[in-house]
Write an enzyme that holds these catalytic residues in place. Structure first.
Site, PDB file in Angstrom:
ATOM      1  N   HIS A 138       0.858  -1.193   0.000  1.00  0.00           N
ATOM      2  CA  HIS A 138       0.000   0.000   0.000  1.00  0.00           C
ATOM      3  C   HIS A 138       0.887   1.235   0.000  1.00  0.00           C
ATOM      4  CE1 HIS A 138      -3.238   2.737   0.801  1.00  0.00           C
ATOM      5  NE2 HIS A 138      -2.700   3.127   1.943  1.00  0.00           N
ATOM      6  N   LYS A 159      -0.126  10.783   0.900  1.00  0.00           N
ATOM      7  CA  LYS A 159       0.735  10.145  -0.113  1.00  0.00           C
ATOM      8  C   LYS A 159       0.341  10.568  -1.532  1.00  0.00           C
ATOM      9  CE  LYS A 159      -0.269   5.966   1.247  1.00  0.00           C
ATOM     10  NZ  LYS A 159      -1.173   6.297   2.373  1.00  0.00           N
ATOM     11  N   ASP A 177      -1.796   3.907  -4.638  1.00  0.00           N
ATOM     12  CA  ASP A 177      -2.617   3.093  -3.737  1.00  0.00           C
ATOM     13  C   ASP A 177      -2.101   1.663  -3.594  1.00  0.00           C
ATOM     14  OD1 ASP A 177      -4.823   2.957  -1.913  1.00  0.00           O
ATOM     15  OD2 ASP A 177      -5.833   1.668  -3.373  1.00  0.00           O
ATOM     16  N   ARG A 243      17.907  14.228  12.745  1.00  0.00           N
ATOM     17  CA  ARG A 243      18.105  15.590  12.243  1.00  0.00           C
ATOM     18  C   ARG A 243      19.428  15.750  11.488  1.00  0.00           C
ATOM     19  NH1 ARG A 243      16.376  19.781  16.910  1.00  0.00           N
ATOM     20  NH2 ARG A 243      16.710  21.197  15.142  1.00  0.00           N
TER      21      ARG A 243
END
EC number: 2.7.11.-
Length: 311
Positions: A138, A159, A177, A243
């Site tokens: 997915h 998405k 999808d 980070r």
């Protein structure tokens, strides 16, 4: 249902069907081919009958040195009830003993004009592609600067909207999808869209969009090798996010590990630009340029120099 049958090989490579037409729907279960040279000499102890058999000039020239009884025996043992087919290359004449044995066992005998080595290579590549392990994920697959980026995340995280913005910026959609993934090699995963939803993108509030109709053929691709996974997740204040970029996450799909980036989603973040930069940074790393490692090295040098100054 078998992925590949002998009939598919005949159509794909335009082979001439010489005999054994009843067996053209036999399944092909392995991409390995067999050139039965030692079997022509009479040794069948390890005969891989389940493979496609390929007879070239070497095998058939040796076959011509056998006695009539040996010729008949070899071809009868070559044709079994699990053999998907026998292909004669270079347009060579098919031995009558092979035609007789194949008709009795319903083993398709085919002929090709291609050279044996080239035919073997093309058959292997075709079968490996068709018989490769597959799975479905997915997510959304986009070609960004030549890098296949698989965007994953929970439903509703953004998405498809990110993919839409990427296409608007000149990149190409592969699948939305549901991404069908096949493992073509130990470290090669290729993604594509199911035929039913090819070129389609679903946006909540807008519905289903045909990207090829809307943006043109240059906005879509049928398949793409997956190189990077970008996982979108809702921003969690309790979670520590990377980070610097020194730690590289991995995700395993089938038997292949891929680099994974986790991108926290919150209002105001331009996800399409972040995915673009992630793809460019991935390409830089493959070229040997790692900004995070360079910064870490400079920081270590600065700390070391500072320590010497205090001494």
């Amino acid at each position: 249902m078998p992925k590949v049958r002998t009939k598919d090989i005949i159509e794909q490579f335009q082979l001439e069907l010489v005999s054994g037409a009843e067996g053209i729907y036999r399944p092909i279960t392995t991409s390995d081919l067999s050139r039965p040279g030692i079997e022509m000499a009479g040794y069948f102890a390890y005969y891989p009958a389940e493979r496609l058999q390929l007879l070239g000039r070497t095998e058939l020239s040796f076959y011509e040195t056998l006695t009539p009884e040996e010729k008949k025996s070899r071809m009868e043992r070559l044709c079994t009830d699990i053999t998907p087919g026998i292909i004669v290359s270079r347009g060579l004449e098919v031995p009558p003993e092979l035609i007789e044995a194949s008709e009795r066992q319903s083993v398709p005998v085919m002929r090709s004009t291609m050279k044996t080595t080239r035919l073997s290579s093309r058959l292997t590549n075709y079968l490996e592609s068709k018989l490769a392990p597959t799975t479905a994920v997915h997510g959304v697959l986009v070609d960004v600067y030549g890098v296949g980026v698989l965007i994953t995340g929970k439903s509703g995280v953004g998405k498809s909207e990110t993919a839409l913005e990427l296409v608007k910026r000149g990149h190409r959609l592969v699948a939305d999808d549901c991404v069908e993934i096949r493992q073509e090699d130990e470290d090669t995963l290729v993604g594509s869209a199911p035929e039913l939803i090819e070129h389609l993108l679903e946006i909540r509030g807008l519905g289903i969009i045909n990207m090829m109709t809307l943006f043109g053929a240059g906005a879509v691709r049928t398949h793409k090798r997956i190189s990077l996974v970008v996982d979108l997740e809702l921003w969690d204040p309790e979670k520590q996010y990377d980070r610097l970029g020194l730690e590289e996450e991995k995700v395993k799909i089938l038997d292949t590990e891929l680099p994974k980036l986790t991108i926290p989603v919150r209002p105001g973040r331009n996800l399409a630009v972040i995915v673009e930069v992630a793809a460019m940074n991935f390409r830089l790393k493959r070229l040997g340029v790692n900004a995070a490692e360079e910064f870490s090295a400079r920081l270590s040098d600065a700390i070391e120099d500072g320590a010497h100054d205090y001494d």
